[in-house]
Scaffold this motif. Structure first.
Motif, PDB file in Angstrom:
ATOM      1  N   PRO A 144       0.816  -1.228   0.000  1.00  0.00           N
ATOM      2  CA  PRO A 144       0.000   0.000   0.000  1.00  0.00           C
ATOM      3  C   PRO A 144       0.843   1.269   0.000  1.00  0.00           C
ATOM      4  O   PRO A 144       0.475   2.261  -0.646  1.00  0.00           O
ATOM      5  N   SER A 147       2.006   1.831  -3.446  1.00  0.00           N
ATOM      6  CA  SER A 147       0.898   2.304  -4.277  1.00  0.00           C
ATOM      7  C   SER A 147       0.712   3.813  -4.122  1.00  0.00           C
ATOM      8  O   SER A 147       0.473   4.536  -5.104  1.00  0.00           O
ATOM      9  N   GLY A 152      -0.596   5.534  -7.383  1.00  0.00           N
ATOM     10  CA  GLY A 152      -1.586   4.538  -7.754  1.00  0.00           C
ATOM     11  C   GLY A 152      -1.149   3.553  -8.817  1.00  0.00           C
ATOM     12  O   GLY A 152      -1.831   2.556  -9.059  1.00  0.00           O
ATOM     13  N   LEU A 155      -0.897   0.004  -7.741  1.00  0.00           N
ATOM     14  CA  LEU A 155      -2.104  -0.567  -7.141  1.00  0.00           C
ATOM     15  C   LEU A 155      -2.530  -1.901  -7.769  1.00  0.00           C
ATOM     16  O   LEU A 155      -2.901  -2.823  -7.033  1.00  0.00           O
ATOM     17  N   THR A 159      -2.934  -5.113  -5.412  1.00  0.00           N
ATOM     18  CA  THR A 159      -4.232  -5.781  -5.270  1.00  0.00           C
ATOM     19  C   THR A 159      -4.120  -7.257  -5.590  1.00  0.00           C
ATOM     20  O   THR A 159      -4.664  -8.112  -4.870  1.00  0.00           O
TER      21      THR A 159
END
Length: 346
Positions: A144, A147, A152, A155, A159
């Protein structure tokens, strides 16, 4: 919508009327006991919802006890209160406490995942979770952070890693789950959601500019109020964007998940339909001051189950035989005594 050959549907038989009766009693008792009953309320809610969810007539079950959840919450609250008191000593101590919390968080999450898995069953066979600390530190803390630092762009990878860790460490009886997926579905979800979000930003900027231009003769305070209203509306409009992202992720997650011996899963959530249900549910709950919350939850669960399938490689009786083969009475008893719900309270 094409249903895969041999797929067995997930069915949900709960009703809004029945669930409302459970929910309203839980709400009243939680208020009367200053929140203490909420631990038992969680057990009653999950037991009803899982007990009415089944695959080929074989229901899920929830076996936790309210006291376990209450003790877990009290322990976590005591730890948080102690950490807050210590952090008041100085900014340096506060920083150290924050760092320690980040290091402890993966352990707490693992505890929560293990507890919830051990307290859940399908066709009387218990689930389990066997995650370890260092991989969870990467998944829940390091990735995280990457990210955020990459604005982002990391991400999709974060994920996928999270899905691989959480799904891959679950068990049904003795049978292992696994998650294997390319990065493409996660990039598709990220890019499509980003495009929707970007379009929303452009629309917001355009509307804000129009407000300023149309009201150029108005006092500055009127401009400020109008702009705040525009951006608040845009903020609420981001909710459907997040729902679209969740729909794509759910389909990708089920497509990549398998149970030992090749049993697969399939999800066919329509992002547009998902958004409509989520938004209309939110409006209904808000307009009813929360009284339609049980109806909204049942409506959403019914839709999700109706778009979810298990694709077995053989008879479902064979699956039950496989997963029961590695269970023992001692193991089942240990799950009943697994302990308090420390992780799930975070």
């Amino acid at each position: 919508m094409k249903i895969p050959d041999g797929a067995v549907a997930v069915t949900f038989t709960g009703t809004a009327g029945e669930y409302f009766g459970i929910w309203i009693v839980n709400l009243m008792l939680s208020i009367a006991t200053l929140g203490i009953w909420s631990a038992w309320a969680k057990v009653r809610n999950r037991a009803y919802l899982l007990g009415n969810t089944s695959i080929d007539g074989r229901p899920f079950g929830y076996h936790a006890r309210g006291l376990q959840i209450l003790l877990g919450r009290l322990i976590v609250l005591a730890l948080l209160a102690g950490a807050y008191a210590v952090s008041l000593v100085s900014p340096v101590v506060s920083g150290i406490v924050g760092l320690l919390f980040l290091l402890v968080m993966p352990w707490l999450i693992n505890r929560g995942l293990r507890f919830n898995a051990a307290m859940t069953s399908w066709s009387t066979v218990r689930f389990n979770f066997r995650g370890s600390y260092w991989p969870s530190l990467l998944v829940f803390v390091v990735y995280p952070f990457l990210s955020i630092m990459s604005l982002g762009l990391f991400l999709p990878y974060a994920t996928r890693a999270k899905k691989r860790y959480t799904i891959g460490n679950h068990r049904l009886g003795a049978s292992k789950f696994a998650f294997a997926s390319g990065i493409r579905p996660f990039w598709v979800a990220f890019l499509l959601t980003g495009a929707c979000g970007g379009l929303l930003v452009l629309i917001t900027i355009g509307v804000a500019w129009s407000v300023i231009f149309a009201g150029r003769t108005e006092p500055p305070s009127a401009h400020v109020v109008a702009l705040v209203n525009v951006f608040l509306i845009a903020l609420f409009a981001l909710i459907p964007v997040s729902v679209v992202y969740a729909a794509f992720l759910r389909n990708a997650t089920y497509a990549g998940a398998t149970l030992e011996h090749g049993h697969r899963f399939h999800s066919a959530i329509s992002p547009a339909r998902y958004v409509w249900i989520a938004v209309s549910n939110a409006v209904a709950v808000a307009c009813s001051l929360g009284m339609l919350l049980p109806w909204a939850r049942i409506r959403m669960l019914s839709y999700l189950c109706s778009r979810t399938w298990l694709i077995p490689t053989g008879s479902l009786d064979d699956i039950i035989g496989e997963v029961r083969g590695g269970e023992t009475a001692v193991g089942d008893a240990w799950m009943d005594l697994e302990g308090v719900d420390v992780g799930a309270a975070v």
